[in-house]
Design an enzyme around this catalytic site. Structure first.
Site, PDB file in Angstrom:
ATOM      1  N   ASN A   8       1.229  17.707  -1.987  1.00  0.00           N
ATOM      2  CA  ASN A   8       2.212  16.441  -1.890  1.00  0.00           C
ATOM      3  C   ASN A   8       2.787  17.097  -2.840  1.00  0.00           C
ATOM      4  OD1 ASN A   8       4.490  14.575  -1.801  1.00  0.00           O
ATOM      5  ND2 ASN A   8       2.570  12.546  -1.245  1.00  0.00           N
ATOM      6  N   ARG A  59       4.062  18.086   2.793  1.00  0.00           N
ATOM      7  CA  ARG A  59       4.226  16.747   3.218  1.00  0.00           C
ATOM      8  C   ARG A  59       6.299  17.016   2.932  1.00  0.00           C
ATOM      9  NH1 ARG A  59       5.463  11.614  -0.767  1.00  0.00           N
ATOM     10  NH2 ARG A  59       6.729   9.825   1.096  1.00  0.00           N
ATOM     11  N   HIS A 148       8.115   7.020   5.669  1.00  0.00           N
ATOM     12  CA  HIS A 148       6.696   6.629   6.240  1.00  0.00           C
ATOM     13  C   HIS A 148       5.823   7.172   7.173  1.00  0.00           C
ATOM     14  CE1 HIS A 148       7.741   3.014   2.942  1.00  0.00           C
ATOM     15  NE2 HIS A 148       6.691   4.373   2.078  1.00  0.00           N
ATOM     16  N   ARG A 207      12.893  -1.196  -5.401  1.00  0.00           N
ATOM     17  CA  ARG A 207      14.062  -0.607  -4.909  1.00  0.00           C
ATOM     18  C   ARG A 207      14.690  -2.151  -4.797  1.00  0.00           C
ATOM     19  NH1 ARG A 207      11.264   3.799  -1.552  1.00  0.00           N
ATOM     20  NH2 ARG A 207      11.332   5.371  -2.506  1.00  0.00           N
ATOM     21  N   GLU A 349      -2.263   9.168   4.573  1.00  0.00           N
ATOM     22  CA  GLU A 349      -1.623  10.273   4.987  1.00  0.00           C
ATOM     23  C   GLU A 349      -1.958  11.869   5.095  1.00  0.00           C
ATOM     24  OE1 GLU A 349       2.588   8.708   3.657  1.00  0.00           O
ATOM     25  OE2 GLU A 349       1.352   7.548   2.503  1.00  0.00           O
TER      26      GLU A 349
END
Ligand code: AMP
Length: 361
Positions: A8, A59, A148, A207, A349
Protein backbone atom coordinates in the site's frame (compact mmCIF):
# COMPACT_ATOMS: atom_id res chain seq x y z
CA UNK A 1 1.15 -20.58 -4.91
CA UNK A 2 1.34 -19.55 -1.30
CA UNK A 3 3.02 -16.25 -0.52
CA UNK A 4 1.61 -12.84 -1.44
CA UNK A 5 3.33 -9.53 -0.84
CA UNK A 6 0.82 -6.71 -0.43
CA UNK A 7 1.92 -3.13 -0.97
CA UNK A 8 0.00 0.00 0.00
CA UNK A 9 2.13 2.79 -1.35
CA UNK A 10 1.28 6.34 -0.29
CA UNK A 11 2.97 9.61 -1.13
CA UNK A 12 5.27 9.49 1.90
CA UNK A 13 4.95 5.94 3.23
CA UNK A 14 4.88 2.33 2.06
CA UNK A 15 2.89 -0.18 4.10
CA UNK A 16 3.67 -3.79 3.31
CA UNK A 17 2.39 -7.20 4.36
CA UNK A 18 3.72 -10.63 3.52
CA UNK A 19 0.94 -13.24 3.71
CA UNK A 20 1.09 -16.99 3.50
CA UNK A 21 -2.29 -17.78 1.96
CA UNK A 22 -2.20 -21.41 3.07
CA UNK A 23 -1.29 -20.99 6.74
CA UNK A 24 -2.90 -17.54 7.04
CA UNK A 25 0.24 -16.21 8.75
CA UNK A 26 1.39 -12.70 7.97
CA UNK A 27 3.97 -10.13 8.91
CA UNK A 28 4.50 -6.60 7.75
CA UNK A 29 5.84 -3.17 8.33
CA UNK A 30 5.69 0.45 7.30
CA UNK A 31 8.41 2.66 5.89
CA UNK A 32 7.68 6.30 6.62
CA UNK A 33 9.06 9.59 5.29
CA UNK A 34 9.64 7.96 1.90
CA UNK A 35 11.17 10.30 -0.67
CA UNK A 36 12.43 7.67 -3.11
CA UNK A 37 10.03 4.73 -3.56
CA UNK A 38 12.59 2.59 -5.41
CA UNK A 39 15.11 2.96 -2.59
CA UNK A 40 12.46 2.21 0.05
CA UNK A 41 11.42 -0.93 -1.84
CA UNK A 42 14.99 -2.21 -1.92
CA UNK A 43 15.07 -1.74 1.87
CA UNK A 44 11.85 -3.77 2.23
CA UNK A 45 13.27 -6.44 -0.06
CA UNK A 46 16.18 -6.80 2.36
CA UNK A 47 13.71 -7.18 5.28
CA UNK A 48 11.98 -10.06 3.50
CA UNK A 49 15.24 -12.02 3.67
CA UNK A 50 14.93 -15.40 2.00
CA UNK A 51 11.19 -15.20 1.59
CA UNK A 52 10.27 -14.82 -2.03
CA UNK A 53 6.71 -13.75 -2.88
CA UNK A 54 4.82 -15.59 -5.62
CA UNK A 55 2.74 -12.52 -6.39
CA UNK A 56 2.73 -8.83 -5.44
CA UNK A 57 -0.63 -7.14 -4.88
CA UNK A 58 -0.89 -3.35 -4.96
CA UNK A 59 -3.62 -1.16 -3.59
CA UNK A 60 -4.56 1.39 -6.26
CA UNK A 61 -7.09 4.04 -5.28
CA UNK A 62 -8.63 5.05 -8.61
CA UNK A 63 -9.39 2.66 -11.44
CA UNK A 64 -11.90 4.99 -13.09
CA UNK A 65 -14.36 3.27 -15.42
CA UNK A 66 -11.46 1.33 -16.97
CA UNK A 67 -10.80 -1.28 -14.28
CA UNK A 68 -13.68 -3.44 -13.08
CA UNK A 69 -11.55 -6.05 -11.30
CA UNK A 70 -8.03 -6.80 -10.09
CA UNK A 71 -5.65 -6.61 -13.06
CA UNK A 72 -2.22 -8.03 -13.86
CA UNK A 73 0.20 -5.09 -14.20
CA UNK A 74 1.72 -4.52 -17.64
CA UNK A 75 3.23 -1.37 -19.13
CA UNK A 76 -0.20 -0.56 -20.60
CA UNK A 77 -1.85 -0.96 -17.20
CA UNK A 78 0.76 1.34 -15.67
CA UNK A 79 0.01 3.93 -18.35
CA UNK A 80 -3.74 3.66 -17.69
CA UNK A 81 -3.21 4.15 -13.93
CA UNK A 82 -1.07 7.17 -14.74
CA UNK A 83 -3.82 8.66 -16.94
CA UNK A 84 -6.30 8.17 -14.07
CA UNK A 85 -4.10 10.35 -11.84
CA UNK A 86 -6.20 13.30 -12.98
CA UNK A 87 -9.04 11.82 -10.89
CA UNK A 88 -6.87 11.01 -7.85
CA UNK A 89 -3.87 13.35 -7.94
CA UNK A 90 -2.76 12.54 -4.38
CA UNK A 91 -3.14 8.77 -4.56
CA UNK A 92 -2.56 7.27 -8.00
CA UNK A 93 0.95 8.69 -8.58
CA UNK A 94 2.02 7.32 -5.17
CA UNK A 95 0.43 3.93 -5.89
CA UNK A 96 2.19 3.86 -9.25
CA UNK A 97 5.55 4.71 -7.68
CA UNK A 98 5.08 1.60 -5.49
CA UNK A 99 4.24 -0.56 -8.51
CA UNK A 100 7.28 0.63 -10.45
CA UNK A 101 9.56 0.14 -7.45
CA UNK A 102 8.24 -3.40 -6.86
CA UNK A 103 8.57 -4.38 -10.53
CA UNK A 104 12.19 -3.21 -10.43
CA UNK A 105 13.01 -4.79 -7.06
CA UNK A 106 11.35 -8.17 -7.74
CA UNK A 107 12.03 -8.98 -11.38
CA UNK A 108 10.02 -11.94 -12.63
CA UNK A 109 7.34 -11.76 -9.90
CA UNK A 110 3.87 -10.89 -11.26
CA UNK A 111 2.32 -7.66 -9.96
CA UNK A 112 -1.43 -7.18 -9.60
CA UNK A 113 -3.28 -3.88 -9.18
CA UNK A 114 -6.35 -4.05 -6.91
CA UNK A 115 -8.54 -0.97 -7.24
CA UNK A 116 -10.63 0.71 -4.50
CA UNK A 117 -13.18 1.65 -7.15
CA UNK A 118 -13.53 -1.68 -9.00
CA UNK A 119 -16.22 -3.25 -6.80
CA UNK A 120 -18.58 -0.33 -7.50
CA UNK A 121 -18.40 -0.66 -11.28
CA UNK A 122 -21.69 -2.59 -11.01
CA UNK A 123 -23.55 0.64 -10.13
CA UNK A 124 -26.35 1.40 -12.59
CA UNK A 125 -26.23 4.65 -14.64
CA UNK A 126 -28.94 6.24 -12.50
CA UNK A 127 -26.75 5.67 -9.43
CA UNK A 128 -23.43 6.84 -10.86
CA UNK A 129 -24.58 9.79 -13.00
CA UNK A 130 -24.38 13.34 -11.63
CA UNK A 131 -27.10 15.59 -13.03
CA UNK A 132 -24.73 18.03 -14.73
CA UNK A 133 -24.10 18.92 -18.38
CA UNK A 134 -23.62 15.52 -20.02
CA UNK A 135 -20.87 16.68 -22.42
CA UNK A 136 -18.81 18.22 -19.61
CA UNK A 137 -19.22 15.05 -17.55
CA UNK A 138 -18.16 12.83 -20.46
CA UNK A 139 -15.16 14.96 -21.35
CA UNK A 140 -13.80 14.99 -17.80
CA UNK A 141 -14.86 11.52 -16.60
CA UNK A 142 -17.12 13.12 -14.01
CA UNK A 143 -19.39 10.50 -12.44
CA UNK A 144 -19.63 8.64 -9.15
CA UNK A 145 -17.05 5.86 -8.75
CA UNK A 146 -17.12 4.95 -5.05
CA UNK A 147 -14.22 3.74 -2.90
CA UNK A 148 -13.36 1.24 -0.12
CA UNK A 149 -14.29 -1.45 -2.65
CA UNK A 150 -11.69 -3.95 -1.43
CA UNK A 151 -13.06 -3.68 2.09
CA UNK A 152 -16.67 -4.07 0.87
CA UNK A 153 -15.73 -7.16 -1.09
CA UNK A 154 -14.07 -8.79 1.91
CA UNK A 155 -16.75 -7.78 4.40
CA UNK A 156 -19.71 -8.74 2.21
CA UNK A 157 -18.23 -12.21 1.66
CA UNK A 158 -17.78 -12.75 5.42
CA UNK A 159 -21.30 -11.44 6.03
CA UNK A 160 -22.67 -13.89 3.45
CA UNK A 161 -20.89 -16.72 5.27
CA UNK A 162 -22.31 -15.60 8.63
CA UNK A 163 -25.81 -15.40 7.16
CA UNK A 164 -25.39 -18.67 5.26
CA UNK A 165 -26.57 -17.19 1.95
CA UNK A 166 -25.13 -15.43 -1.11
CA UNK A 167 -28.26 -13.54 -2.15
CA UNK A 168 -28.52 -11.27 0.89
CA UNK A 169 -29.27 -7.55 0.69
CA UNK A 170 -26.66 -5.77 2.80
CA UNK A 171 -26.07 -2.22 3.94
CA UNK A 172 -22.40 -2.03 4.91
CA UNK A 173 -21.01 0.91 6.88
CA UNK A 174 -17.22 1.22 6.49
CA UNK A 175 -16.54 3.72 9.28
CA UNK A 176 -12.85 4.45 9.62
CA UNK A 177 -10.99 7.73 9.41
CA UNK A 178 -12.39 7.78 5.88
CA UNK A 179 -16.00 6.60 5.94
CA UNK A 180 -18.55 5.40 3.42
CA UNK A 181 -21.58 3.14 3.14
CA UNK A 182 -22.64 0.75 0.40
CA UNK A 183 -25.85 -1.00 -0.58
CA UNK A 184 -24.97 -4.50 -1.77
CA UNK A 185 -27.39 -6.98 -3.35
CA UNK A 186 -26.24 -10.60 -3.85
CA UNK A 187 -22.59 -9.52 -3.65
CA UNK A 188 -22.98 -6.65 -6.13
CA UNK A 189 -22.63 -2.99 -5.21
CA UNK A 190 -25.76 -1.06 -6.20
CA UNK A 191 -25.06 2.25 -4.44
CA UNK A 192 -22.35 3.87 -2.35
CA UNK A 193 -21.85 7.21 -0.67
CA UNK A 194 -18.46 8.30 -2.07
CA UNK A 195 -18.42 9.78 -5.56
CA UNK A 196 -15.88 11.10 -8.06
CA UNK A 197 -13.49 11.36 -5.12
CA UNK A 198 -13.63 10.11 -1.52
CA UNK A 199 -15.04 13.48 -0.40
CA UNK A 200 -18.74 12.78 -0.88
CA UNK A 201 -21.08 11.14 1.61
CA UNK A 202 -20.69 10.53 5.32
CA UNK A 203 -19.02 12.79 7.86
CA UNK A 204 -15.41 11.60 8.17
CA UNK A 205 -12.41 12.27 10.40
CA UNK A 206 -11.30 15.30 8.40
CA UNK A 207 -13.59 15.33 5.31
CA UNK A 208 -16.92 17.10 5.19
CA UNK A 209 -18.86 14.51 3.23
CA UNK A 210 -22.00 15.85 1.51
CA UNK A 211 -22.43 19.56 1.12
CA UNK A 212 -24.00 22.03 -1.28
CA UNK A 213 -21.43 22.67 -4.06
CA UNK A 214 -22.53 26.30 -3.70
CA UNK A 215 -20.39 26.48 -0.55
CA UNK A 216 -17.32 26.27 -2.80
CA UNK A 217 -18.45 29.14 -5.05
CA UNK A 218 -19.36 31.22 -2.03
CA UNK A 219 -15.97 30.79 -0.37
CA UNK A 220 -14.19 31.13 -3.72
CA UNK A 221 -15.85 34.49 -4.32
CA UNK A 222 -14.87 35.48 -0.79
CA UNK A 223 -11.19 35.00 -1.70
CA UNK A 224 -10.30 31.35 -0.99
CA UNK A 225 -8.16 29.63 -3.63
CA UNK A 226 -9.00 26.18 -5.01
CA UNK A 227 -6.11 24.62 -3.08
CA UNK A 228 -7.31 26.24 0.14
CA UNK A 229 -10.82 24.91 -0.45
CA UNK A 230 -9.45 21.44 -1.21
CA UNK A 231 -7.53 21.51 2.09
CA UNK A 232 -10.54 22.89 3.97
CA UNK A 233 -12.94 20.18 2.80
CA UNK A 234 -10.54 17.21 2.74
CA UNK A 235 -8.29 17.93 5.71
CA UNK A 236 -9.91 20.46 8.03
CA UNK A 237 -13.56 19.43 8.03
CA UNK A 238 -15.58 16.49 9.33
CA UNK A 239 -15.15 15.63 13.01
CA UNK A 240 -11.96 17.70 13.12
CA UNK A 241 -13.60 20.81 11.71
CA UNK A 242 -16.58 20.57 14.03
CA UNK A 243 -14.90 19.56 17.26
CA UNK A 244 -11.15 20.18 17.00
CA UNK A 245 -10.19 16.49 16.75
CA UNK A 246 -10.70 14.02 13.91
CA UNK A 247 -10.25 10.92 16.08
CA UNK A 248 -13.61 9.37 17.03
CA UNK A 249 -12.41 8.14 20.43
CA UNK A 250 -11.37 11.67 21.40
CA UNK A 251 -14.62 13.16 20.10
CA UNK A 252 -16.66 10.65 22.12
CA UNK A 253 -14.61 11.30 25.23
CA UNK A 254 -14.96 15.06 24.89
CA UNK A 255 -18.72 14.78 24.29
CA UNK A 256 -19.11 12.54 27.35
CA UNK A 257 -17.28 15.22 29.35
CA UNK A 258 -19.84 17.84 28.29
CA UNK A 259 -17.99 19.48 25.39
CA UNK A 260 -20.70 21.07 23.21
CA UNK A 261 -18.84 21.18 19.85
CA UNK A 262 -17.95 17.48 20.28
CA UNK A 263 -21.61 16.69 21.06
CA UNK A 264 -22.72 18.49 17.90
CA UNK A 265 -20.04 16.69 15.85
CA UNK A 266 -21.40 13.33 17.03
CA UNK A 267 -24.99 14.38 16.39
CA UNK A 268 -24.15 15.42 12.80
CA UNK A 269 -22.18 12.20 12.26
CA UNK A 270 -25.04 10.01 13.52
CA UNK A 271 -27.70 11.99 11.65
CA UNK A 272 -25.84 11.37 8.38
CA UNK A 273 -25.55 7.62 9.09
CA UNK A 274 -29.32 7.41 9.63
CA UNK A 275 -30.01 9.49 6.52
CA UNK A 276 -28.08 7.02 4.35
CA UNK A 277 -29.50 3.98 6.12
CA UNK A 278 -33.03 5.11 5.27
CA UNK A 279 -32.10 5.89 1.69
CA UNK A 280 -30.43 2.52 1.11
CA UNK A 281 -33.31 0.59 2.68
CA UNK A 282 -35.54 2.28 0.12
CA UNK A 283 -33.18 1.56 -2.78
CA UNK A 284 -32.72 -2.10 -1.86
CA UNK A 285 -36.36 -2.67 -0.91
CA UNK A 286 -35.32 -3.65 2.63
CA UNK A 287 -32.22 -5.35 3.93
CA UNK A 288 -31.29 -8.75 5.36
CA UNK A 289 -28.38 -7.34 7.33
CA UNK A 290 -26.73 -4.10 8.35
CA UNK A 291 -22.97 -4.53 8.71
CA UNK A 292 -20.44 -2.36 10.54
CA UNK A 293 -16.72 -2.40 9.80
CA UNK A 294 -13.42 -0.42 10.11
CA UNK A 295 -12.07 1.43 13.18
CA UNK A 296 -15.29 3.09 14.34
CA UNK A 297 -17.72 0.50 12.97
CA UNK A 298 -15.90 -2.42 14.58
CA UNK A 299 -15.07 -0.81 17.91
CA UNK A 300 -17.74 1.70 18.82
CA UNK A 301 -20.97 0.30 20.33
CA UNK A 302 -22.07 3.92 20.85
CA UNK A 303 -21.95 4.66 17.12
CA UNK A 304 -23.82 1.46 16.18
CA UNK A 305 -26.49 2.17 18.80
CA UNK A 306 -26.92 5.79 17.67
CA UNK A 307 -27.17 4.76 14.00
CA UNK A 308 -29.92 2.21 14.70
CA UNK A 309 -31.82 3.75 17.65
CA UNK A 310 -35.60 3.62 17.40
CA UNK A 311 -35.70 1.45 14.28
CA UNK A 312 -37.65 -1.47 15.79
CA UNK A 313 -40.52 -0.44 13.51
CA UNK A 314 -38.26 -1.33 10.57
CA UNK A 315 -37.42 -4.68 12.14
CA UNK A 316 -33.97 -3.50 13.25
CA UNK A 317 -33.08 -4.15 16.88
CA UNK A 318 -29.67 -4.34 18.53
CA UNK A 319 -28.99 -6.66 21.44
CA UNK A 320 -27.51 -4.25 23.99
CA UNK A 321 -25.19 -6.74 25.61
CA UNK A 322 -23.97 -8.30 22.33
CA UNK A 323 -23.39 -4.80 20.95
CA UNK A 324 -21.33 -3.86 24.02
CA UNK A 325 -19.18 -7.01 23.89
CA UNK A 326 -15.67 -6.57 22.47
CA UNK A 327 -14.37 -9.25 20.13
CA UNK A 328 -12.01 -9.47 17.16
CA UNK A 329 -14.39 -11.96 15.49
CA UNK A 330 -17.12 -11.35 12.91
CA UNK A 331 -20.36 -11.59 14.88
CA UNK A 332 -24.09 -10.92 15.16
CA UNK A 333 -25.07 -8.06 17.48
CA UNK A 334 -28.82 -7.88 16.81
CA UNK A 335 -31.47 -9.29 19.13
CA UNK A 336 -32.96 -12.73 18.44
CA UNK A 337 -36.22 -11.10 17.35
CA UNK A 338 -34.65 -8.57 14.96
CA UNK A 339 -35.93 -9.18 11.41
CA UNK A 340 -32.80 -7.50 10.01
CA UNK A 341 -29.52 -8.96 11.30
CA UNK A 342 -26.92 -6.50 12.54
CA UNK A 343 -23.34 -7.70 12.10
CA UNK A 344 -19.89 -6.49 13.09
CA UNK A 345 -17.29 -7.74 10.61
CA UNK A 346 -13.62 -6.73 11.03
CA UNK A 347 -12.30 -5.77 7.62
CA UNK A 348 -9.02 -7.09 6.18
CA UNK A 349 -8.05 -5.26 3.02
CA UNK A 350 -4.56 -6.78 2.91
CA UNK A 351 -5.95 -10.32 2.91
CA UNK A 352 -8.49 -9.40 0.22
CA UNK A 353 -5.75 -7.87 -1.98
CA UNK A 354 -3.60 -10.97 -1.43
CA UNK A 355 -6.44 -13.34 -2.34
CA UNK A 356 -7.47 -11.41 -5.44
CA UNK A 357 -3.85 -11.18 -6.58
CA UNK A 358 -3.22 -14.88 -6.04
CA UNK A 359 -6.51 -15.82 -7.74
CA UNK A 360 -5.50 -13.87 -10.83
CA UNK A 361 -2.29 -15.72 -11.45
P1 AMP B 1 -9.48 3.24 10.67
O1 AMP B 1 -9.29 4.35 9.66
O2 AMP B 1 -10.33 2.11 10.16
O3 AMP B 1 -8.22 2.78 11.30
O4 AMP B 1 -10.35 3.90 11.88
C1 AMP B 1 -9.83 4.93 12.67
C2 AMP B 1 -10.95 5.52 13.53
O5 AMP B 1 -11.48 4.49 14.38
C3 AMP B 1 -10.47 6.64 14.43
O6 AMP B 1 -11.37 7.73 14.37
C4 AMP B 1 -10.53 6.00 15.82
O7 AMP B 1 -10.79 6.94 16.84
C5 AMP B 1 -11.71 5.07 15.65
N1 AMP B 1 -11.77 4.07 16.73
C6 AMP B 1 -10.90 3.08 17.00
N2 AMP B 1 -11.27 2.42 18.12
C7 AMP B 1 -12.38 3.02 18.59
C8 AMP B 1 -13.25 2.83 19.71
N3 AMP B 1 -13.02 1.87 20.61
N4 AMP B 1 -14.32 3.66 19.85
C9 AMP B 1 -14.55 4.64 18.95
N5 AMP B 1 -13.78 4.87 17.88
C10 AMP B 1 -12.71 4.08 17.69
Amino acid sequence: MTTAFVVNSGSSSIKWTLLDLVSGQSRGGIVERVTDHAEAMVGILAELGNEHPDVIGHRVVHGGAVFTAATLVTDEVEAAIERLSALAPLHNPANLAGIRAARAAFPGVPNVAVFDTAFHQTLAPEAYTYAIDADVAREHGIRRYGFHGTSYQYVSRVAAELLGRNDAKLIVFHLGNGASVAAIDSGRSVETSMGLTPLEGLVMGTRSGDLDAGVIFHLGRSGSTLDELDTLLNRRSGLLGLSGTGDMRDVQEAAAGGDEPARLALDVYHHRLRHYLGAYLALLGGADAIVFTAGVGENSPVTRAAALAGMQWLGIELDESLNATRSPEARVVSSVGSRVAVLVVPTNEELEIARQSAALI
